[in-house]
Design a protein around this motif. Structure first.
Motif, PDB file in Angstrom:
ATOM      1  N   TRP A 168       0.827  -1.299   0.056  1.00 15.09           N
ATOM      2  CA  TRP A 168       0.037   0.015   0.148  1.00 15.09           C
ATOM      3  C   TRP A 168       0.920   1.260   0.006  1.00 15.09           C
ATOM      4  O   TRP A 168       0.182   2.524  -0.427  1.00 15.09           O
ATOM      5  CB  TRP A 168      -1.173  -0.214   1.135  1.00 15.09           C
ATOM      6  CG  TRP A 168      -2.211  -1.199   0.849  1.00 15.09           C
ATOM      7  CD1 TRP A 168      -2.175  -2.205   1.576  1.00 15.09           C
ATOM      8  CD2 TRP A 168      -3.088  -0.788  -0.219  1.00 15.09           C
ATOM      9  NE1 TRP A 168      -3.014  -2.882   0.627  1.00 15.09           N
ATOM     10  CE2 TRP A 168      -3.837  -2.084  -0.264  1.00 15.09           C
ATOM     11  CE3 TRP A 168      -3.453  -0.019  -1.177  1.00 15.09           C
ATOM     12  CZ2 TRP A 168      -4.872  -2.376  -1.101  1.00 15.09           C
ATOM     13  CZ3 TRP A 168      -4.430  -0.280  -2.187  1.00 15.09           C
ATOM     14  CH2 TRP A 168      -4.967  -1.285  -2.206  1.00 15.09           C
ATOM     15  N   ALA A 169       2.212   1.137   0.699  1.00 13.04           N
ATOM     16  CA  ALA A 169       3.099   2.348   0.312  1.00 13.04           C
ATOM     17  C   ALA A 169       3.193   2.634  -1.199  1.00 13.04           C
ATOM     18  O   ALA A 169       3.251   3.730  -1.602  1.00 13.04           O
ATOM     19  CB  ALA A 169       4.381   1.977   0.802  1.00 13.04           C
ATOM     20  N   ARG A 170       3.231   1.496  -1.870  1.00 10.02           N
ATOM     21  CA  ARG A 170       3.444   1.782  -3.521  1.00 10.02           C
ATOM     22  C   ARG A 170       1.683   2.287  -4.227  1.00 10.02           C
ATOM     23  O   ARG A 170       1.966   2.839  -5.184  1.00 10.02           O
ATOM     24  CB  ARG A 170       4.065   0.380  -4.058  1.00 10.02           C
ATOM     25  CG  ARG A 170       4.430   0.729  -5.487  1.00 10.02           C
ATOM     26  CD  ARG A 170       4.805  -0.829  -6.006  1.00 10.02           C
ATOM     27  NE  ARG A 170       3.870  -1.855  -6.248  1.00 10.02           N
ATOM     28  CZ  ARG A 170       4.025  -3.027  -5.379  1.00 10.02           C
ATOM     29  NH1 ARG A 170       5.029  -2.899  -4.676  1.00 10.02           N
ATOM     30  NH2 ARG A 170       3.342  -3.832  -5.353  1.00 10.02           N
ATOM     31  N   GLU A 171       1.019   1.293  -3.734  1.00  9.71           N
ATOM     32  CA  GLU A 171      -0.248   1.364  -4.461  1.00  9.71           C
ATOM     33  C   GLU A 171      -1.348   2.584  -4.186  1.00  9.71           C
ATOM     34  O   GLU A 171      -2.148   2.803  -4.752  1.00  9.71           O
ATOM     35  CB  GLU A 171      -1.043  -0.105  -4.298  1.00  9.71           C
ATOM     36  CG  GLU A 171      -0.272  -1.260  -4.906  1.00  9.71           C
ATOM     37  CD  GLU A 171      -0.137  -0.831  -6.577  1.00  9.71           C
ATOM     38  OE1 GLU A 171      -1.083  -0.445  -7.200  1.00  9.71           O
ATOM     39  OE2 GLU A 171       1.135  -1.332  -7.073  1.00  9.71           O
ATOM     40  N   ARG A 219      -6.629   7.993  -0.863  1.00 14.44           N
ATOM     41  CA  ARG A 219      -5.401   8.005  -1.460  1.00 14.44           C
ATOM     42  C   ARG A 219      -4.341   8.665  -0.625  1.00 14.44           C
ATOM     43  O   ARG A 219      -4.512   9.539   0.124  1.00 14.44           O
ATOM     44  CB  ARG A 219      -5.467   9.185  -2.828  1.00 14.44           C
ATOM     45  CG  ARG A 219      -4.520   9.085  -3.658  1.00 14.44           C
ATOM     46  CD  ARG A 219      -4.970   9.687  -4.866  1.00 14.44           C
ATOM     47  NE  ARG A 219      -3.851   9.566  -6.134  1.00 14.44           N
ATOM     48  CZ  ARG A 219      -3.193  10.567  -6.324  1.00 14.44           C
ATOM     49  NH1 ARG A 219      -3.506  11.871  -6.248  1.00 14.44           N
ATOM     50  NH2 ARG A 219      -2.176  10.338  -7.244  1.00 14.44           N
ATOM     51  N   SER A 220      -3.039   7.778  -0.853  1.00 13.29           N
ATOM     52  CA  SER A 220      -1.949   8.539  -0.189  1.00 13.29           C
ATOM     53  C   SER A 220      -0.697   8.364  -1.146  1.00 13.29           C
ATOM     54  O   SER A 220      -0.735   7.945  -2.128  1.00 13.29           O
ATOM     55  CB  SER A 220      -1.566   7.341   0.873  1.00 13.29           C
ATOM     56  OG  SER A 220      -1.369   6.116   0.380  1.00 13.29           O
ATOM     57  N   SER A 228       9.245   7.960  -1.561  1.00 18.33           N
ATOM     58  CA  SER A 228      10.090   6.650  -1.803  1.00 18.33           C
ATOM     59  C   SER A 228      11.271   6.455  -0.829  1.00 18.33           C
ATOM     60  O   SER A 228      11.650   5.349  -0.551  1.00 18.33           O
ATOM     61  CB  SER A 228      10.650   6.594  -3.366  1.00 18.33           C
ATOM     62  OG  SER A 228      11.429   7.567  -3.436  1.00 18.33           O
ATOM     63  N   SER A 229      11.562   7.527  -0.311  1.00 18.31           N
ATOM     64  CA  SER A 229      12.507   7.634   0.923  1.00 18.31           C
ATOM     65  C   SER A 229      12.052   6.867   2.303  1.00 18.31           C
ATOM     66  O   SER A 229      12.796   6.545   3.210  1.00 18.31           O
ATOM     67  CB  SER A 229      13.306   8.965   1.252  1.00 18.31           C
ATOM     68  OG  SER A 229      12.249  10.004   1.473  1.00 18.31           O
ATOM     69  N   ILE A 233      -6.852  -0.638   7.740  1.00 17.93           N
ATOM     70  CA  ILE A 233      -6.335   0.088   8.690  1.00 17.93           C
ATOM     71  C   ILE A 233      -4.811   0.901   8.058  1.00 17.93           C
ATOM     72  O   ILE A 233      -4.958   1.888   8.360  1.00 17.93           O
ATOM     73  CB  ILE A 233      -5.663  -0.835   9.954  1.00 17.93           C
ATOM     74  CG1 ILE A 233      -7.135  -1.331  10.695  1.00 17.93           C
ATOM     75  CG2 ILE A 233      -4.746  -0.018  11.098  1.00 17.93           C
ATOM     76  CD1 ILE A 233      -6.826  -2.317  11.814  1.00 17.93           C
ATOM     77  N   VAL A 234      -4.160   0.158   7.454  1.00 14.62           N
ATOM     78  CA  VAL A 234      -3.004   0.419   6.899  1.00 14.62           C
ATOM     79  C   VAL A 234      -3.435   1.607   5.922  1.00 14.62           C
ATOM     80  O   VAL A 234      -2.683   2.915   5.927  1.00 14.62           O
ATOM     81  CB  VAL A 234      -2.265  -0.624   6.024  1.00 14.62           C
ATOM     82  CG1 VAL A 234      -1.155  -0.011   5.182  1.00 14.62           C
ATOM     83  CG2 VAL A 234      -1.609  -1.530   7.321  1.00 14.62           C
ATOM     84  N   ILE A 235      -4.385   1.437   4.889  1.00 13.83           N
ATOM     85  CA  ILE A 235      -4.764   2.393   3.848  1.00 13.83           C
ATOM     86  C   ILE A 235      -5.205   3.833   4.572  1.00 13.83           C
ATOM     87  O   ILE A 235      -4.939   4.835   4.408  1.00 13.83           O
ATOM     88  CB  ILE A 235      -5.748   1.978   3.129  1.00 13.83           C
ATOM     89  CG1 ILE A 235      -5.222   0.784   2.302  1.00 13.83           C
ATOM     90  CG2 ILE A 235      -6.623   2.973   2.196  1.00 13.83           C
ATOM     91  CD1 ILE A 235      -6.604  -0.046   1.372  1.00 13.83           C
TER      92      ILE A 235
END
Length: 116
Positions: A58-61, A70-71, A75-76, A104-106
């Protein structure tokens, strides 16, 4: 606002066919990931791996989502930093711990790194 975002996410994920892990089930694995510089060699290492997989996905998507969920995570940002954000979110909202971990993550990511 937090509860609205979280409710929207959980409602959308309620229709998945596989049994999803809850925040309670993954929390200790995420705690390990948040404080360990190396891969955890402990009883919760499976849950740490599960946490890692969901966080990195989800960091990527997160950019592909729309609206308030939306998040836009730089990339760092490291997996440990992602885990700290999610653990802090779960600790501050204990009523969500029995909800789907992916939701929860999203929600945590959308609140911490909203897109402009």
């Amino acid at each position: 606002m937090r509860r609205l975002i979280f409710a929207l996410i959980v409602m959308g994920l309620a229709f998945t066919s596989a049994k999803a892990s809850t925040g309670n089930e993954v929390l200790e694995g995420c705690r390990l990931l948040a404080v360990t510089a190396f891969w955890p060699q402990a009883a919760n290492s499976f849950r740490a791996g599960e946490c890692y997989g969901v966080l990195m996905t989800w960091a990527r998507e997160g950019r592909r989502l729309s609206g308030r969920v939306r998040s836009c995570i730089p990339s760092s940002v490291t997996a440990g930093q992602l885990a700290k954000v999610v653990v802090r979110f779960m600790d501050s909202e204990p009523s969500i711990l029995n909800e789907d971990f992916t939701g929860i993550v999203i929600a945590a990511f959308a609140l911490s790194w909203p897109c402009d």
